[in-house]
Design a protein around this motif. Sequence first.
Motif, PDB file in Angstrom:
ATOM      1  N   TYR A 140     -11.154 -73.974  36.898  1.00  0.00           N
ATOM      2  CA  TYR A 140     -10.952 -74.749  38.124  1.00  0.00           C
ATOM      3  C   TYR A 140     -10.694 -76.240  37.879  1.00  0.00           C
ATOM      4  CZ  TYR A 140     -11.661 -76.563  42.843  1.00  0.00           C
ATOM      5  OH  TYR A 140     -11.497 -77.207  44.045  1.00  0.00           O
ATOM      6  N   PRO A 141     -11.368 -76.889  36.927  1.00  0.00           N
ATOM      7  CA  PRO A 141     -11.131 -78.329  36.726  1.00  0.00           C
ATOM      8  C   PRO A 141      -9.678 -78.683  36.401  1.00  0.00           C
ATOM      9  CG  PRO A 141     -13.154 -77.663  35.632  1.00  0.00           C
ATOM     10  CD  PRO A 141     -12.477 -76.403  36.075  1.00  0.00           C
ATOM     11  N   GLU A 142      -8.903 -77.715  35.913  1.00  0.00           N
ATOM     12  CA  GLU A 142      -7.505 -77.983  35.560  1.00  0.00           C
ATOM     13  C   GLU A 142      -6.543 -77.775  36.729  1.00  0.00           C
ATOM     14  OE1 GLU A 142      -6.521 -79.284  32.778  1.00  0.00           O
ATOM     15  OE2 GLU A 142      -8.535 -79.248  31.902  1.00  0.00           O
ATOM     16  N   ILE A 143      -7.046 -77.259  37.837  1.00  0.00           N
ATOM     17  CA  ILE A 143      -6.184 -76.989  38.992  1.00  0.00           C
ATOM     18  C   ILE A 143      -6.044 -78.262  39.824  1.00  0.00           C
ATOM     19  CG2 ILE A 143      -5.834 -75.547  41.024  1.00  0.00           C
ATOM     20  CD1 ILE A 143      -5.766 -74.075  38.302  1.00  0.00           C
ATOM     21  N   ILE A 194      -7.488 -72.100  48.183  1.00  0.00           N
ATOM     22  CA  ILE A 194      -7.585 -70.644  48.041  1.00  0.00           C
ATOM     23  C   ILE A 194      -8.743 -70.274  47.115  1.00  0.00           C
ATOM     24  CG2 ILE A 194      -6.421 -68.591  47.141  1.00  0.00           C
ATOM     25  CD1 ILE A 194      -3.764 -69.918  48.037  1.00  0.00           C
ATOM     26  N   ILE A 195      -8.856 -70.990  46.008  1.00  0.00           N
ATOM     27  CA  ILE A 195      -9.920 -70.698  45.037  1.00  0.00           C
ATOM     28  C   ILE A 195     -11.292 -70.939  45.653  1.00  0.00           C
ATOM     29  CG2 ILE A 195     -10.956 -71.415  42.841  1.00  0.00           C
ATOM     30  CD1 ILE A 195      -8.032 -72.159  41.979  1.00  0.00           C
ATOM     31  N   LYS A 196     -11.453 -72.079  46.297  1.00  0.00           N
ATOM     32  CA  LYS A 196     -12.750 -72.409  46.887  1.00  0.00           C
ATOM     33  C   LYS A 196     -13.123 -71.435  48.003  1.00  0.00           C
ATOM     34  CE  LYS A 196     -13.999 -76.617  47.795  1.00  0.00           C
ATOM     35  NZ  LYS A 196     -15.265 -76.698  47.029  1.00  0.00           N
ATOM     36  N   SER A 197     -12.142 -70.981  48.760  1.00  0.00           N
ATOM     37  CA  SER A 197     -12.414 -70.029  49.844  1.00  0.00           C
ATOM     38  C   SER A 197     -12.930 -68.708  49.284  1.00  0.00           C
ATOM     39  CB  SER A 197     -11.146 -69.786  50.669  1.00  0.00           C
ATOM     40  OG  SER A 197     -10.670 -70.989  51.234  1.00  0.00           O
ATOM     41  N   ASN A 198     -12.328 -68.271  48.194  1.00  0.00           N
ATOM     42  CA  ASN A 198     -12.800 -67.052  47.533  1.00  0.00           C
ATOM     43  C   ASN A 198     -14.195 -67.241  46.959  1.00  0.00           C
ATOM     44  OD1 ASN A 198     -10.677 -64.642  47.039  1.00  0.00           O
ATOM     45  ND2 ASN A 198      -9.568 -66.572  47.248  1.00  0.00           N
ATOM     46  N   LEU A 199     -14.411 -68.384  46.312  1.00  0.00           N
ATOM     47  CA  LEU A 199     -15.724 -68.653  45.725  1.00  0.00           C
ATOM     48  C   LEU A 199     -16.811 -68.691  46.793  1.00  0.00           C
ATOM     49  CD1 LEU A 199     -14.882 -71.414  43.082  1.00  0.00           C
ATOM     50  CD2 LEU A 199     -15.504 -69.034  42.641  1.00  0.00           C
ATOM     51  N   LYS A 221      -1.383 -71.446  33.490  1.00  0.00           N
ATOM     52  CA  LYS A 221      -2.123 -70.449  32.718  1.00  0.00           C
ATOM     53  C   LYS A 221      -3.502 -70.196  33.326  1.00  0.00           C
ATOM     54  CE  LYS A 221      -4.005 -69.604  28.094  1.00  0.00           C
ATOM     55  NZ  LYS A 221      -4.136 -70.122  26.706  1.00  0.00           N
ATOM     56  N   PHE A 222      -4.205 -71.269  33.661  1.00  0.00           N
ATOM     57  CA  PHE A 222      -5.560 -71.122  34.197  1.00  0.00           C
ATOM     58  C   PHE A 222      -5.547 -70.562  35.617  1.00  0.00           C
ATOM     59  CE2 PHE A 222      -7.999 -74.280  31.269  1.00  0.00           C
ATOM     60  CZ  PHE A 222      -7.738 -73.434  30.208  1.00  0.00           C
ATOM     61  N   LEU A 223      -4.524 -70.913  36.383  1.00  0.00           N
ATOM     62  CA  LEU A 223      -4.406 -70.350  37.725  1.00  0.00           C
ATOM     63  C   LEU A 223      -4.195 -68.840  37.629  1.00  0.00           C
ATOM     64  CD1 LEU A 223      -4.292 -70.827  40.764  1.00  0.00           C
ATOM     65  CD2 LEU A 223      -1.828 -71.241  40.540  1.00  0.00           C
ATOM     66  N   ILE A 281      -9.121 -62.733  37.806  1.00  0.00           N
ATOM     67  CA  ILE A 281     -10.537 -62.496  38.116  1.00  0.00           C
ATOM     68  C   ILE A 281     -10.701 -62.095  39.576  1.00  0.00           C
ATOM     69  CG2 ILE A 281     -12.798 -63.603  38.349  1.00  0.00           C
ATOM     70  CD1 ILE A 281     -12.063 -65.301  35.889  1.00  0.00           C
ATOM     71  N   PHE A 282     -10.030 -62.819  40.476  1.00  0.00           N
ATOM     72  CA  PHE A 282     -10.160 -62.535  41.902  1.00  0.00           C
ATOM     73  C   PHE A 282      -9.493 -61.219  42.311  1.00  0.00           C
ATOM     74  CE2 PHE A 282     -10.650 -67.298  42.982  1.00  0.00           C
ATOM     75  CZ  PHE A 282     -12.028 -67.174  43.011  1.00  0.00           C
ATOM     76  N   GLU A 283      -8.413 -60.863  41.630  1.00  0.00           N
ATOM     77  CA  GLU A 283      -7.634 -59.700  42.063  1.00  0.00           C
ATOM     78  C   GLU A 283      -7.973 -58.423  41.301  1.00  0.00           C
ATOM     79  OE1 GLU A 283      -3.582 -60.905  41.708  1.00  0.00           O
ATOM     80  OE2 GLU A 283      -3.804 -62.580  43.130  1.00  0.00           O
TER      81      GLU A 283
END
Length: 228
Positions: A61-64, A72-77, A7-9, A15-17
Motif C-alpha cells: 500500500y505505501p507504494e500506491i 478501492i484498497i481502503k474500502s476493501n480493507l 506491480k504492487f497494485l 490478494i483481494f480477488e
Amino acid sequence: MSYIEKKFLRKINEIFEDELPHWEGYLLELLEKKSIKIADNVAKVCADFNKQINLILKKYYPEIKEMEDKLIIKSNLKFYYDLIDKLTDFIRNVENFQKIDEKYFLSLIDFIEDKENLISGKYKNICRQELTAFYDERSRAYLEKIIAEKFEKRSREFFTFGSLEEEIKKIVRTAGANQFSITSVDNLLDTQIFESAQSLIRFGVPSENKGKLKEIGEEIKRYLESKG
C-alpha cells in the motif's frame, strides 16, 4: 504510474480477488454448520486474514499513489477489519459461554454475503472522507496518530491467534489441561495489574490434577522464553 506501483497494485488485487475470497468461501462453509466446534478453524482464518492485510499495509500500500486506487484498497480493507472484529467476537463468545445462538451465525453469514454492497457503498463513502481529510495538512498528523494506534491495537489483538497459540495449546493439552484460552489484555476491565503484558494465558486442569498447574505454567514459561 511507475513499474513498482503497477506491480504492487497487481499483488494487492491478487490478494483481494483470489486469496481472501478463497478463505471467505471456507469461512461460509464453517458458519453454515452453526456449531461452536468451528471456533479453532475460524481463528485460523482470522490469522490468515490478518497476515494478508498486514502484507498489503506494510509492503504494498505505501507504494500506491493514485487516489482512486487508494480508495478501492481502503474500502476493501475496511470490510476485512470489520469482519475480523466480528469473528474475534465470535471466538471470544465461544470461549466464554460455550454456546452461540443460531441468529449469530446467520448475522455473520449475511455480513460476508453482503460484502460487495458494503464495500461499494458504506465503506467507500467512509474511506473517501478519510482520504480527503488525510491529505488535508491540518488533519493529517492527527489521523496518522489514530491510524497508528488502531493498527497497533489490532496487531496486539492477533497475538492470540495463529501458530503461537496452537503451540501453547499443544503444550497445555499434552501436560493435562482441559481448559485453555488466550485473551488480549486490552479487553480486560482492569489492565493495571498487567501493565507490561499484551495477552493473558488461562488454563485449567481437572480437580484431581491441581498439582499440575505449576508444572504447566513452567512449561509455558520455558516455551515463551525460547521464542525470545
